[in-house]
Scaffold this active site. Structure first.
Site, PDB file in Angstrom:
ATOM      1  N   CYS A  69       0.773  -1.240   0.000  1.00 25.22           N
ATOM      2  CA  CYS A  69       0.000   0.000   0.000  1.00 25.22           C
ATOM      3  C   CYS A  69       0.806   1.295   0.000  1.00 25.22           C
ATOM      4  O   CYS A  69       0.538   2.178  -0.810  1.00 25.22           O
ATOM      5  CB  CYS A  69      -0.999  -0.008   1.153  1.00 25.22           C
ATOM      6  SG  CYS A  69      -0.463  -0.904   2.611  1.00 25.22           S
ATOM      7  N   HIS A 125      -1.215   7.128   5.102  1.00 29.22           N
ATOM      8  CA  HIS A 125      -0.168   6.104   5.041  1.00 29.22           C
ATOM      9  C   HIS A 125       1.058   6.535   4.243  1.00 29.22           C
ATOM     10  O   HIS A 125       1.722   5.716   3.603  1.00 29.22           O
ATOM     11  CB  HIS A 125      -0.743   4.801   4.475  1.00 29.22           C
ATOM     12  CG  HIS A 125      -0.037   3.588   5.009  1.00 29.22           C
ATOM     13  ND1 HIS A 125      -0.176   2.320   4.468  1.00 29.22           N
ATOM     14  CD2 HIS A 125       0.821   3.446   6.055  1.00 29.22           C
ATOM     15  CE1 HIS A 125       0.550   1.467   5.139  1.00 29.22           C
ATOM     16  NE2 HIS A 125       1.166   2.108   6.115  1.00 29.22           N
ATOM     17  N   ASN A 283      -3.585  -2.572  -4.417  1.00 34.05           N
ATOM     18  CA  ASN A 283      -2.813  -3.807  -4.623  1.00 34.05           C
ATOM     19  C   ASN A 283      -3.768  -4.976  -4.478  1.00 34.05           C
ATOM     20  O   ASN A 283      -4.954  -4.793  -4.153  1.00 34.05           O
ATOM     21  CB  ASN A 283      -1.645  -3.943  -3.635  1.00 34.05           C
ATOM     22  CG  ASN A 283      -1.997  -3.658  -2.194  1.00 34.05           C
ATOM     23  OD1 ASN A 283      -1.612  -2.639  -1.634  1.00 34.05           O
ATOM     24  ND2 ASN A 283      -2.744  -4.563  -1.578  1.00 34.05           N
TER      25      ASN A 283
END
Length: 561
Positions: A69, A125, A283
């Protein structure tokens, strides 16, 4: 124009884009698998709102991401291969003093220069150890969401265990810099959708919008509550025997509901006719082994019951199941002639493509970008602007992968090849309901739009629409026979050797043809060597005990100033 980018976690994200007074958005969903969305042929989990957009737009059957990610989000936001920034390795952890380099200019910054309001919802993130790395310092006018890799769906807590330091546990949800305690107990997918709808309603009519809606769904949560969904939603999937897969299906269903609500909000605001929507997974899904042994934590990355079948591999691998994204792009002009695209694309392409769609001149973008402007190719159905895709080079785990046209070369593997098999096979249990797609909230909104578009050739006649919808679904479905590949977990690549696949003849990577096509293997290997010379060593850093949320009222917060 509105740009909306929606992403899913591990099959994690999406985009809405706009021109003139455009609105754009991206929506991402963490690791939702290829076989978890019914527009790709799955008969187990209906996704009527997502299907309605896909079948009225361009299904991107040949779009690739990074295998995990953080690198995917790096590629999305910068338009560069992560290897050039040292971000090609594992995801950034909560207690890791690391982030996307501040030297990089991000997608929302480019769009803000074009006059866009920029909104981020959900997962970030990309680092937060210093405030300079957080979303509102990287080009977003606002952020409602979380900084780390995932949170639980009702309490918004992330639990991480760090070697030598023990468990760090903290709350991670904020409105810009203010902790959002008030949403505890509310389901995350609904909370993020409510925020998206609110922002759409409040957006000034004369101001273009870029919305990045990055759901936590359908990412795995913390230990003891890996999967969470409202019980009323879970009860809709009693035909699924595995109780974990049943909860996962409910999570996907709530994500689909979110897409419908966002499209409805755009329609009611009269923004839909000037919006571009990109739906994309960041993903492949972690998956499960259904050979009678249940979920195997030694095989999966995290305890998740998504499915990439019939593709080989899962998240954290370079097999199609790890890097082939379940995605599509919708715009009013595409509704005139929807199609399934086999144009080769990479997640880095979205920055120049959306910049171009929003009226920017891609010639002004830095020459250092790896992404290519695909807007004209998509709009006019021309060949892709690229024939090469670097999948990744991980110098620490010693694996790499690259594509040229329909040829794919993989060198090395992750987890000693234990992730290289076929996982998550499901059995069709419900007939596909095309009528539910047409009459879903998204389907109805698109039908209304058709009546007002200058190119519309008639109403939304159910017979012709159902036939066209089913034809697109058939074309979107991957057909191959993984059972021909031997044992379920067996890798087709001998240890230490390069592996070549002809994806045109063998989309599920069952037949290694490296020795048969030595010239092709050599050419791709030389290309990998070229990119290896450009690689910046991974910037992942040792965990910092100062990040412990116990120091900040049990919240994950920036800890270095």
């Amino acid at each position: 124009m509105t740009l909306t980018l929606m992403t899913c976690a591990d099959k994690n994200d999406n985009v809405f884009a706009s021109l003139n007074s455009a609105r754009e958005s991206i929506d991402c969903n963490p690791y939702s698998g290829w076989n978890d969305l019914s527009f790709h042929g799955s008969d187990e989990i209906p996704t009527p709102n997502i299907d309605a957009l896909a079948f009225n737009g361009i299904v991107l059957n040949n779009l690739y991401t990074q295998p995990v990610c953080t690198p995917s989000r790096v590629a999305l936001m910068t338009g560069k291969y992560p290897i050039k920034l040292g971000m090609q390795g594992p995801p950034t952890y909560g207690a890791e003093p690391n982030g996307l380099p501040l030297s990089e200019k991000l997608l929302p910054e480019y769009l803000r220069e074009l006059g866009y309001t920029t909104r981020a919802i959900g997962k970030w993130h990309l680092g937060f150890y210093k405030q300079a790395y957080t979303p509102t310092r990287r080009g977003f006018d606002s952020h409602f969401g979380y900084y780390t890799g995932f949170v639980s769906y009702y309490d918004y807590i992330l639990q991480d265990v760090y070697q030598n330091f023990g468990e760090f546990q903290g709350f991670d949800l904020r409105r810009n810099d203010t902790i959002a305690w008030d949403v505890v107990g509310k389901y995350a997918t609904d909370v993020f959708t409510d925020e998206a709808v609110r922002l759409i309603k409040e957006q000034p009519a004369n101001k273009p919008l870029f919305m990045y809606l990055a759901h936590v769904a359908v990412h795995t949560g913390n230990r003891g509550k890996y999967l969470e969904a409202p019980q009323s939603e879970i009860n809709k999937f009693n035909h699924i025997l595995d109780p974990n897969r049943r909860i996962y299906a409910a999570m996907v269903s709530k994500l689909d509901e979110s897409v419908g609500r966002v499209v409805e909000a755009l329609s009611e605001k009269k923004m839909l006719q000037n919006t571009i929507i990109v739906f994309m997974s960041d993903n492949g899904s972690p998956s499960f082994d259904n050979s009678g042994r249940g979920f195997r934590p030694d095989v999966g990355v995290t305890a998740n019951w998504g499915s990439n079948f019939p593709y080989r591999g899962i998240k954290n691998t370079l097999w199609e199941g790890g890097v082939k994204s379940a995605s599509f792009i919708w715009a009013p002009s595409f509704q005139e002639n929807p199609r399934v695209s086999k144009q080769l694309m990479h997640i880095t392409d979205w920055l120049p493509t959306l910049y171009s769609a929003a009226g920017g001149n891609p010639g002004f973008l830095p020459k250092s970008l790896d992404g290519l402007d695909q807007w004209t190719s998509l709009t006019l159905n021309l060949p892709s602007q690229r024939n090469f895709v670097l999948l990744n080079i991980d110098e620490k785990q010693r694996y790499a992968g690259i594509l040229k046209d329909h040829w794919k070369l993989i060198v090395g593997s992750t987890a000693n090849g234990t992730l290289d098999g076929f996982f998550g096979a499901t059995r069709p249990r419900t007939p596909y309901n095309a009528t539910a797609v047409l009459y879903s909230p998204a389907g109805r909104a698109l039908a209304k739009l058709s009546d007002s578009l200058p190119f519309a050739t008639g109403g939304y006649g159910p017979m012709s629409d159902v036939r066209e919808l089913l034809a697109m679904r058939y074309e979107s479905t991957v057909r191959c026979n993984p059972s021909a590949a031997g044992p379920r977990t067996q890798s087709p690549c001998p240890t230490g050797e390069a592996c070549l696949f002809d994806l045109l003849a063998d989309p599920c990577e069952t037949n290694n043809v490296a020795k048969k096509y030595v010239g092709v293997s050599g050419q791709l290997y030389e290309a990998l060597k070229y990119y290896r010379r450009l690689l910046v060593p991974q910037t992942n850093r040792p965990f910092d005990p100062s990040a412990n949320p116990s120091r900040f009222n049990n919240t994950w917060s920036s800890w270095i100033y």
